[in-house]
Design an enzyme around this catalytic site. Sequence first.
Site, PDB file in Angstrom:
ATOM      1  N   SER A   1      89.698  65.287 -27.837  1.00 44.68           N
ATOM      2  CA  SER A   1      91.103  65.467 -28.202  1.00 44.68           C
ATOM      3  C   SER A   1      91.329  66.693 -29.082  1.00 44.68           C
ATOM      4  O   SER A   1      90.485  67.039 -29.923  1.00 44.68           O
ATOM      5  CB  SER A   1      91.611  64.231 -28.957  1.00 44.68           C
TER       6      SER A   1
ATOM      7  N   HIS B   1      95.532  57.250 -30.958  1.00 41.80           N
ATOM      8  CA  HIS B   1      94.274  56.642 -30.507  1.00 41.80           C
ATOM      9  C   HIS B   1      93.791  55.550 -31.459  1.00 41.80           C
ATOM     10  O   HIS B   1      93.196  54.560 -31.007  1.00 41.80           O
ATOM     11  CB  HIS B   1      93.212  57.726 -30.327  1.00 41.80           C
TER      12      HIS B   1
END
Length: 478
Positions: free
Chosen positions: A314, A408
């Site tokens: 990410s 997340h």
Amino acid sequence: MMRLWPLLWAARGPRRFSSGASPAMEELLRRSVPPLPPYETKEKAPPPAELRGAEFIRFYRALEPGPPRAELLTRLAHDFGVEHGRVAEAAAKVLQAREQRREPGALLQAEDRLRYYLNPQYRGLFQQLGRLEGGLRFLVELRADLMEGLASKAVDGPHVKEMNGVLKNMLSEWFCTGFLNLERVTWQSPCEVLQKISDSEAVHPVRNWVDMKRRVGAYRRCYFFSHCAIPGEPLIVLHVALTSDISSSIQAIVKEVPPLETEDPEKITTAIFYSISLTQQGLQGVELGTHLIKRVVKELQKELPQIEAFSTLSPIPGFTKWLVGLLSSQTKDQGRNELFTESEWQEISELTGDPTSNTLKKLLNTNEWVRSEKLTQVLHSPLMRLCAWYLYGEKHRGYALNPVANFHLQNGSVLWRINWMGDSSPRGIGASCGMMVNYRYFLQETASNSALYLASKQVRASEQVLALVAQFQQNSKL
């Protein structure tokens, strides 16, 4: 019954519009927004005419983007919201029923009446539009305009913000998982779908058709959600790399090489979620990403049961901006910034030729620092610990400040590993000093991790991240 509506309208008096609305706009809103019928006759009210909804859509789309649409949205929010007089009257009846300790049925009915009158009138228009063919797509477009207007201050105020919240909640119901279809993208998918996937890629832009072919080819998967009322239209897209370990560099995933390789399932043990992009800005805030990841995990488990690890690679948007802000505010009188140790700052000052942080800030803002191999080496250790703290310790209302981290962690992932120079592109250097992060999903623990984060705001992190955080707490001060 149809003839009662003009009488009800007349009895309530003409709608007073805010100054500035054009006569055509006033007339359109009067015709399009159905008045809220009295509570006693709500079940007998005739359905709004479809032609009125279609007329509203045509009128709105004929307006130029910008001020004309902003004016209509402002009038709609301000002049067709909740009728406060009816709400006050219904609230008084609830209080009266409680004080008089009337039987439960009377209290429940009074509360139901209050809930009914708390509905803004424009909600009826949105419901009507949602039933039309193409109406749901239009509402998504309208909310995109609404959000853009709020961001630019073209529309503002509590009424507009309230309308945005109401529409978001309605879209959340209409775009729940039961109405969503999971679709996989391959090189054989329709050209228009491939084009939309390419155009909407917000994390790692697609360079050309060769790049696009690779992203849907061997050792890659691409999925999107579509809605049953908008078939074939990507709403949110997830890109996956199938690898033998947890990737630390995005360049290894999106590098420009011809997709000639044939996929060998025996080489696949890990699924890396490296990009998730919302294609419809009007669906911001609607819970789609979490459901998409869960559905894709199930799909991959069916297709490739040998996969052992699920992780992201990410970006860390906002880290460089946060760091430069600290450099601006955390400088001591002597000129050494409190984010670095004495020896680190001495080396940095010698390399930049500046005892203050001004040159370092300029180098960070322009990406020029990576041109110096020595400066890059000196900054490696402090930037890693600062990034660990940014993701682990910097909070907004108790939750992770970084929006990607918060997403997340809410899903139950573990803050697993920070990768130095995980994204060496100019975009990656500019956004996060080249660093990327893995959020790892341990499927048996995601539910408990998510509950712990949401309830207690505790972040599950690996030993690597916790060691970097400890280094930050020992060597840096905020």
